[in-house]
Design an enzyme around this catalytic site. Structure first.
Site, PDB file in Angstrom:
ATOM      1  N   HIS A  27      43.646  32.296  36.295  1.00  0.00           N
ATOM      2  CA  HIS A  27      43.798  32.340  37.752  1.00  0.00           C
ATOM      3  C   HIS A  27      43.475  33.729  38.285  1.00  0.00           C
ATOM      4  O   HIS A  27      42.818  33.876  39.321  1.00  0.00           O
ATOM      5  CB  HIS A  27      45.239  31.967  38.139  1.00  0.00           C
ATOM      6  CG  HIS A  27      45.682  30.643  37.601  1.00  0.00           C
ATOM      7  ND1 HIS A  27      46.994  30.228  37.614  1.00  0.00           N
ATOM      8  CD2 HIS A  27      44.987  29.632  37.029  1.00  0.00           C
ATOM      9  CE1 HIS A  27      47.077  29.026  37.078  1.00  0.00           C
ATOM     10  NE2 HIS A  27      45.886  28.645  36.710  1.00  0.00           N
ATOM     11  N   CYS A  39      24.239  27.503  39.619  1.00  0.00           N
ATOM     12  CA  CYS A  39      25.436  28.229  40.048  1.00  0.00           C
ATOM     13  C   CYS A  39      26.159  28.764  38.815  1.00  0.00           C
ATOM     14  O   CYS A  39      26.342  28.056  37.836  1.00  0.00           O
ATOM     15  CB  CYS A  39      26.353  27.289  40.825  1.00  0.00           C
ATOM     16  SG  CYS A  39      27.937  28.005  41.261  1.00  0.00           S
TER      17      CYS A  39
END
Length: 747
Positions: free
Chosen positions: A365, A678
């Protein structure tokens, strides 16, 4: 009996405290201490070995061994019995030292006449400072009471070493901790370079009173602090909302440790031996850290981390030293932490120059947020929280995964030049902002940016990006302690579209699971989570959140065009099911009176090799395809990008991987479906150029990469480069990087 009883232990610590309080030089103080310990334990030898550097121990004082060996005898970490104590952070106790495997005879010390050996680590919360040794001629093992008593003494020595009680003149003694340059080699979590000063997420607790004058009062202080700790944990448990399963589990573990009689009993025994309440807490914390390093089971390591965190809380209650120490954050802060949650990192925001973590992973995270904030991140920087102090000069090399603490002038100068060159290059790229990414042959490449936060959107105009090729919607879920409401999501998505001012934004639906576990979601015990129950698999199996997200996007569009993309599609059937769900959501939203988007694009992220071989009907059904390069590459090469041993092993410009990219380009061309690439490699100029030469006409990257990629694209003739690459692939060239570099040198 030579047992060091509780009363004798307290007497020894008081004598040590008096010695430490006497205004003498470091060497004289060390000499007095070894004499005191040998006398109190009625042993013929007491020696103190301190670390000269991370790998070398030096005999710094002795009572009983040859005094000429002081500052001459040195051992490598793990060498001899002393080196073994230092490496394992565990005592070595034997009645016949020469017979123990690994014993090293050092003739200059004259220790051959001493048979018994007891060595204990001098350590402070995982920081190894040295080894304390006692020896005697009598062939016997030291008693448990003596081992325990010597560990208590070593704890006091650790605190006094930390406070600089043994500093010598010149090279006479080990240098002061936290004053000399340290280089820590970790791993890159986010590219970039930063120069600044350390800002500790959890400042170190400084213990100035390791010896307790009044054991009864110290016990009372410990019990008061323990009561406060238990009350705070119980309050946190009471405030947990239904569904916060993972958070609840952590707090239940906290409660178990906070109410542990064994933990409290050991600290009470330390106080009885003469330690202050703070020193007793830290001694047990150091022991837990030492055990942590030896435990292979990750679950048990996490539980020991919980005990570590509780110890920090208890120390702050005892000392009154909270996170808010009164220190002012420097103008150029580099955040240093063991680990940090996404919400906490977002609170710091863009004021941070960089982030350095002892733990973390490239997909954690914190790494996701650091990438969104475009700040350099180094992970796996071992011992950085131990080595760093608030305000220390620090250099963060996110490209190489290296941290320089308190760098010397030569390193600082070289690093400053690197930052200056990057800044100069960025200023050059700024002049290209409004120019198209058009190659010399006239081919135009669409360059878009990746985003995940509202804070990213100002970069849309300043970077020259033509839109947002990937908006990561999971960040709004990761930074909350509960599932966000539909209205909250709709408001966020609306602000994103408003900020884009008509530019296309591709919203990727929730990509959670694997390494992105929500705080309120029960983690799945999967042996290989990256290939497990995640992303679209989770969304199709538990459609509630996915439907809510789709509804929020439709409402946010307010009749404007909407582009959304499903992550981790592995088969055409998964895409069909997800699209059918979205069609039903649009129909229901219209029935409720919400306008349908004026234009709808539904795409898929191609991250699994299987999707490259899907039927042509899938490529025709998708409104666009985006290659998710990070995952596609790790699955193609079977190289886990969380594994430092293999994640850099395979080159993106490997011929076999580029053949896969070329095949995807050909399938999309045949179906007439727009294709983009991407991922991290899209922002690396050489890789971006190669993808463009293979026929990829849109690239999505972090904003800072758009300038360098555009600069290189405008210099080359893509048709010529494409021919060179094709010829090399036909010849069976394994790696195309030299070929691409060779073409650039000809331009």
């Amino acid at each position: 009996m030579n047992d060091l009883s509780e009363s004798e232990s307290r007497k020894l610590l008081r004598r040590l405290q008096d010695t430490l309080a006497t205004p003498t030089k470091g060497q004289e103080r060390l000499d007095r201490i070894t004499h005191l310990i040998a006398d109190s334990m009625r042993s013929q030898v007491c020696s103190i070995y301190l670390f000269r550097d991370a790998e070398t121990l030096e005999l710094c004082a002795t009572e009983g061994l040859n005094p000429e060996a002081v500052h001459k005898t040195r051992l490598r970490l793990g060498e001899g019995l002393v080196g073994r104590v230092a490496r394992t952070a565990r005592p070595v106790n034997t009645g016949n030292a020469p017979s123990v495997k690994g014993f090293r005879y050092m003739p200059e010390t004259g220790e051959e006449i001493y048979s018994s050996f007891l060595g204990v680590p001098i350590q402070r919360v995982g920081e190894k400072l040295g080894v304390l040794v006692v020896q005697s001629k009598e062939a016997r093992e030291f008693s448990e009471d003596e081992v325990y008593g010597l560990e208590v003494v070593a704890m006091v020595l650790a605190e006094m070493t930390e406070l600089g009680a043994f500093l010598g003149e010149g090279e006479a003694l080990t240098r002061a901790h936290h004053t000399y340059p340290v280089m820590i080699r970790g791993a890159s979590g986010q590219e970039g370079a930063a120069k600044g000063r350390v800002w500790l997420h959890e400042p170190r607790v400084v213990i100035t009173n390791p010896v307790g004058e009044d054991p009864e009062r110290e016990l009372e202080r410990l019990h008061e602090a323990m009561s406060a700790l238990r009350e705070s944990v119980d309050r946190m448990l009471a405030e947990v909302v239904v569904g916060d399963g993972d958070h609840l589990q952590v707090l239940e573990t906290y409660k178990m440790f906070a109410h542990s009689r064994g933990w409290l009993r050991r600290m009470e025994e330390d106080i009885a031996r003469g330690l202050s309440a703070e020193a007793a807490v830290e001694k047990e914390q150091s022991s837990a850290r030492a055990r942590l390093e030896q435990v292979p089971d990750p679950y048990l390591r996490d539980r020991l981390h919980d005990l570590d965190d509780l110890s920090h809380r208890l120390l702050r209650l005892l000392t009154g030293q909270g996170r808010d120490t009164g220190a002012e954050m420097p103008e150029d802060p580099v955040l240093v932490a063991r680990n940090i949650g996404p919400a906490e990192l977002l609170e710091y925001g863009r004021q941070l120059k960089g982030v350095v973590l002892e733990e973390g992973s490239v997909g954690s995270h914190a790494a996701i947020v650091a990438r969104a904030l475009a700040i350099p991140l180094v992970i796996h920087a071992e011992r950085v929280t131990t080595e760093a102090l608030n305000g220390d000069p620090i250099l963060v090399d996110g490209d190489q995964g290296i941290v320089h603490l308190r760098p010397d002038d030569s390193v600082a100068t070289a690093f400053g030049e690197k930052i200056a060159m990057q800044a100069e290059a960025q200023s050059r790229y700024a002049s290209l902002r409004d120019l198209p990414a058009q190659a010399r042959c006239g081919t135009r490449i669409k360059l878009t940016m990746n985003a995940g936060l509202m804070a990213d959107l100002p970069s849309l105009a300043s970077s020259g990006a033509e839109g947002v090729g990937l908006f990561r919607t999971e960040l709004q879920f990761l930074v909350r302690s509960h599932v966000p409401r539909r209205a909250e999501l709709a408001a966020i998505y609306k602000r994103v579209m408003d900020a884009a001012e008509g530019r296309r934004v591709v919203f990727r639906t929730l990509d959670i699971g694997s390494d992105k576990v929500l705080p309120y979601m029960k983690p799945q015990d999967e042996p290989n989570p990256a290939m497990g129950w995640r992303a679209i698999r989770l969304g199709l199996d538990r459609p509630g959140v996915l439907k809510m997200q789709m509804q929020a996007l439709v409402r946010a569009a307010q009749g404007r065009p909407l582009a959304l993309m499903f992550p981790f599609i592995a088969t055409a059937g998964e895409f069909d099911r997800a699209r059918e769900m979205f069609d039903k959501v649009i129909a229901r939203e219209q029935a409720l009176g919400h306008p349908a988007p004026s234009g709808i694009e539904v795409g898929a992220m191609l991250e699994t090799p299987s999707l490259a071989f899907a039927p042509l009907s899938f490529f025709r059904a998708a409104d666009f395809i985006s290659i998710g390069g990070n995952d596609l590459k790790q699955f193609f090469f079977a190289a886990d990008r969380e594994n430092e041993r293999v994640r850099r092993r395979y080159d993106t410009l490997d011929g076999s991987f580029l053949r896969l990219i070329r095949q995807i380009v050909e399938r999309c061309d045949e179906a007439g479906t727009p294709l983009s690439y991407c991922g991290e490699d899209a922002g690396r100029p050489l890789e971006a150029l190669t993808f463009a030469a293979l026929g990829v006409r849109a690239l999505s990257m972090r904003p800072a990469s758009i300038g360098p990629v555009k600069h290189l694209l405008r210099r080359v003739h893509l048709g010529d480069l494409s021919d060179e690459i094709q010829a090399a692939m036909d010849r069976g060239v394994e790696n195309l990087r030299p070929v691409v570099l060779g073409c650039l040198s000809h331009d």
